[in-house]
Design a protein around this motif. Sequence first.
Motif, PDB file in Angstrom:
ATOM      1  N   ILE A 230       0.881  -1.174   0.000  1.00  0.00           N
ATOM      2  CA  ILE A 230       0.000   0.000   0.000  1.00  0.00           C
ATOM      3  C   ILE A 230       0.918   1.222   0.000  1.00  0.00           C
ATOM      4  CG2 ILE A 230      -1.470   1.317   1.613  1.00  0.00           C
ATOM      5  CD1 ILE A 230      -2.866  -1.390   2.180  1.00  0.00           C
ATOM      6  N   TYR A 231       0.542   2.262  -0.727  1.00  0.00           N
ATOM      7  CA  TYR A 231       1.406   3.444  -0.823  1.00  0.00           C
ATOM      8  C   TYR A 231       0.769   4.649  -0.141  1.00  0.00           C
ATOM      9  CZ  TYR A 231       4.296   0.903  -4.127  1.00  0.00           C
ATOM     10  OH  TYR A 231       5.131  -0.019  -4.696  1.00  0.00           O
ATOM     11  N   ILE A 232       1.525   5.234   0.790  1.00  0.00           N
ATOM     12  CA  ILE A 232       1.064   6.444   1.471  1.00  0.00           C
ATOM     13  C   ILE A 232       2.071   7.544   1.139  1.00  0.00           C
ATOM     14  CG2 ILE A 232       0.655   7.501   3.743  1.00  0.00           C
ATOM     15  CD1 ILE A 232       0.047   4.503   4.671  1.00  0.00           C
ATOM     16  N   HIS A 233       1.615   8.581   0.448  1.00  0.00           N
ATOM     17  CA  HIS A 233       2.527   9.658   0.053  1.00  0.00           C
ATOM     18  C   HIS A 233       2.300  10.844   0.977  1.00  0.00           C
ATOM     19  CE1 HIS A 233       1.960   7.237  -3.701  1.00  0.00           C
ATOM     20  NE2 HIS A 233       3.262   7.288  -3.641  1.00  0.00           N
ATOM     21  N   HIS A 234       3.314  11.138   1.785  1.00  0.00           N
ATOM     22  CA  HIS A 234       3.124  12.226   2.743  1.00  0.00           C
ATOM     23  C   HIS A 234       3.444  13.590   2.124  1.00  0.00           C
ATOM     24  CE1 HIS A 234       7.434  12.718   3.383  1.00  0.00           C
ATOM     25  NE2 HIS A 234       7.555  11.414   3.558  1.00  0.00           N
ATOM     26  N   ALA A 235       2.941  14.643   2.785  1.00  0.00           N
ATOM     27  CA  ALA A 235       3.217  16.018   2.331  1.00  0.00           C
ATOM     28  C   ALA A 235       4.703  16.305   2.487  1.00  0.00           C
ATOM     29  CB  ALA A 235       2.401  16.982   3.177  1.00  0.00           C
ATOM     30  N   LEU A 236       5.162  17.392   1.868  1.00  0.00           N
ATOM     31  CA  LEU A 236       6.594  17.706   1.908  1.00  0.00           C
ATOM     32  C   LEU A 236       6.844  18.928   2.782  1.00  0.00           C
ATOM     33  CD1 LEU A 236       7.216  17.251  -1.913  1.00  0.00           C
ATOM     34  CD2 LEU A 236       7.718  15.601  -0.097  1.00  0.00           C
ATOM     35  N   LEU A 237       7.972  18.909   3.426  1.00  0.00           N
ATOM     36  CA  LEU A 237       8.355  20.019   4.293  1.00  0.00           C
ATOM     37  C   LEU A 237       8.825  21.198   3.438  1.00  0.00           C
ATOM     38  CD1 LEU A 237       8.438  19.964   7.394  1.00  0.00           C
ATOM     39  CD2 LEU A 237      10.894  19.595   7.241  1.00  0.00           C
ATOM     40  N   LEU A 238       8.374  22.378   3.782  1.00  0.00           N
ATOM     41  CA  LEU A 238       8.748  23.559   2.991  1.00  0.00           C
ATOM     42  C   LEU A 238       9.762  24.422   3.738  1.00  0.00           C
ATOM     43  CD1 LEU A 238       5.165  24.658   1.860  1.00  0.00           C
ATOM     44  CD2 LEU A 238       6.790  23.224   0.620  1.00  0.00           C
ATOM     45  N   ASP A 239      10.580  25.149   2.993  1.00  0.00           N
ATOM     46  CA  ASP A 239      11.500  26.078   3.658  1.00  0.00           C
ATOM     47  C   ASP A 239      10.778  27.403   3.899  1.00  0.00           C
ATOM     48  OD1 ASP A 239      11.448  27.451   1.293  1.00  0.00           O
ATOM     49  OD2 ASP A 239      13.430  26.822   0.628  1.00  0.00           O
ATOM     50  N   THR A 240      11.490  28.391   4.407  1.00  0.00           N
ATOM     51  CA  THR A 240      10.817  29.644   4.775  1.00  0.00           C
ATOM     52  C   THR A 240      10.245  30.375   3.558  1.00  0.00           C
ATOM     53  OG1 THR A 240      13.030  30.555   4.817  1.00  0.00           O
ATOM     54  CG2 THR A 240      11.997  30.137   6.955  1.00  0.00           C
ATOM     55  N   GLN A 241      10.787  30.092   2.365  1.00  0.00           N
ATOM     56  CA  GLN A 241      10.246  30.716   1.149  1.00  0.00           C
ATOM     57  C   GLN A 241       9.051  29.931   0.600  1.00  0.00           C
ATOM     58  OE1 GLN A 241      14.061  30.705   0.879  1.00  0.00           O
ATOM     59  NE2 GLN A 241      13.643  32.611   1.956  1.00  0.00           N
ATOM     60  N   GLY A 242       8.709  28.833   1.266  1.00  0.00           N
ATOM     61  CA  GLY A 242       7.570  28.042   0.804  1.00  0.00           C
ATOM     62  C   GLY A 242       7.933  27.054  -0.283  1.00  0.00           C
ATOM     63  N   THR A 243       9.227  26.866  -0.542  1.00  0.00           N
ATOM     64  CA  THR A 243       9.592  25.853  -1.545  1.00  0.00           C
ATOM     65  C   THR A 243      10.072  24.583  -0.849  1.00  0.00           C
ATOM     66  OG1 THR A 243      11.673  27.035  -1.776  1.00  0.00           O
ATOM     67  CG2 THR A 243      10.116  27.272  -3.579  1.00  0.00           C
ATOM     68  N   ARG A 244       9.963  23.503  -1.586  1.00  0.00           N
ATOM     69  CA  ARG A 244      10.282  22.193  -1.028  1.00  0.00           C
ATOM     70  C   ARG A 244      11.762  22.084  -0.656  1.00  0.00           C
ATOM     71  NH1 ARG A 244      11.671  16.925  -2.431  1.00  0.00           N
ATOM     72  NH2 ARG A 244      12.159  17.216  -4.629  1.00  0.00           N
ATOM     73  N   LEU A 245      12.008  21.463   0.484  1.00  0.00           N
ATOM     74  CA  LEU A 245      13.397  21.241   0.902  1.00  0.00           C
ATOM     75  C   LEU A 245      14.020  20.132   0.073  1.00  0.00           C
ATOM     76  CD1 LEU A 245      13.138  21.296   4.785  1.00  0.00           C
ATOM     77  CD2 LEU A 245      14.311  22.940   3.346  1.00  0.00           C
ATOM     78  N   ALA A 246      15.166  20.400  -0.468  1.00  0.00           N
ATOM     79  CA  ALA A 246      15.873  19.357  -1.207  1.00  0.00           C
ATOM     80  C   ALA A 246      17.350  19.493  -0.907  1.00  0.00           C
ATOM     81  CB  ALA A 246      15.615  19.508  -2.701  1.00  0.00           C
ATOM     82  N   LYS A 247      18.016  18.337  -0.904  1.00  0.00           N
ATOM     83  CA  LYS A 247      19.437  18.317  -0.566  1.00  0.00           C
ATOM     84  C   LYS A 247      20.248  19.271  -1.440  1.00  0.00           C
ATOM     85  CE  LYS A 247      19.076  13.900  -0.586  1.00  0.00           C
ATOM     86  NZ  LYS A 247      19.107  12.462  -0.443  1.00  0.00           N
TER      87      LYS A 247
END
Length: 277
Positions: A230-247
């Motif tokens: 079963i697949y559960i896709h969670h929401a993504l954490l945003l940075d202070t500018q509202g964009t997704r955190l990525a390495k």
Amino acid sequence: MMFKTRFAPSPTGLLHLGNIYSALQCESWAKEHHAELLLRIEDIDFTRCKPEFTQQMVDDLAWMGVSFDGDVMYQSQRLKLYDKALQKLINMGVLYPCFCTRKEIQANTRHTHALDNYPKTCRDLNAEEVLERKQHTAYAWRLHSQKVSTMVANHDLYWLDGDEKKQWFNLDDMGDVVIGRKDIQVSYHLAVVVDDAAQAITHVIRGRDLRSSTPVHRTLQLLLGFSSPIYIHHALLLDTQGTRLAKSKGSTTIQSLREMGLSAADVRKLIKKASIS
Ligand code: GLU
């Protein structure tokens, strides 16, 4: 039945807040469902993954107090198994070699809404041409989505979400995705499907950014005769500018927070307060 889930980071950089958010989603789901939580290090991309990142990741997770069941699985130690699955798909006739370079693909692509916009240039090469090219050109293996459609039934083209609701998909929307990369002869998609089956994962909990990959995973499971989690896709954490955190964007790493003197409890609080999307 005992449920099993996993956290499967790729050590292409240091663990950042977004990764830890994902690990905590897996942890809290596992606790709530009395499930096993496994750790899998997805380190097949030897051009980007580094052993020192792996080491630091394992250490940061332990420091955060996230505990895992069983042994850690390292994808870099399982290449033979991925190759076996790749050969099986080749023998089934659902893959074709693709000799295109990135540049050629970009030049010929008309953008569609498919997950993979590859213009299918190499799909219809004849056997002689393939043999000749294989001698001097590196190639990837792509899924022949049209052939797949003759081998899997339309009524199986769905994956189950967290409410066990069927999420239907269409093979055309997937495109001819790469299943064996030119450089490593395996892809994230193939490795993840082989390992989720090997570890008998019942629930995959991962970020929404991977939702578009789920139809590919379900399709490979159907072809390889694996059962689907079963697949559960969670929401993504945003940075202070509202964009997704990525390495790649230099997000806050756990290591830097540790160096600043924060405790694991502080980091957990920080994540609770952060916004998600
Ligand atoms: N290794 C993948 C990543 O770090 C996640 C794989 C998965 O959860 O299916 O993005």
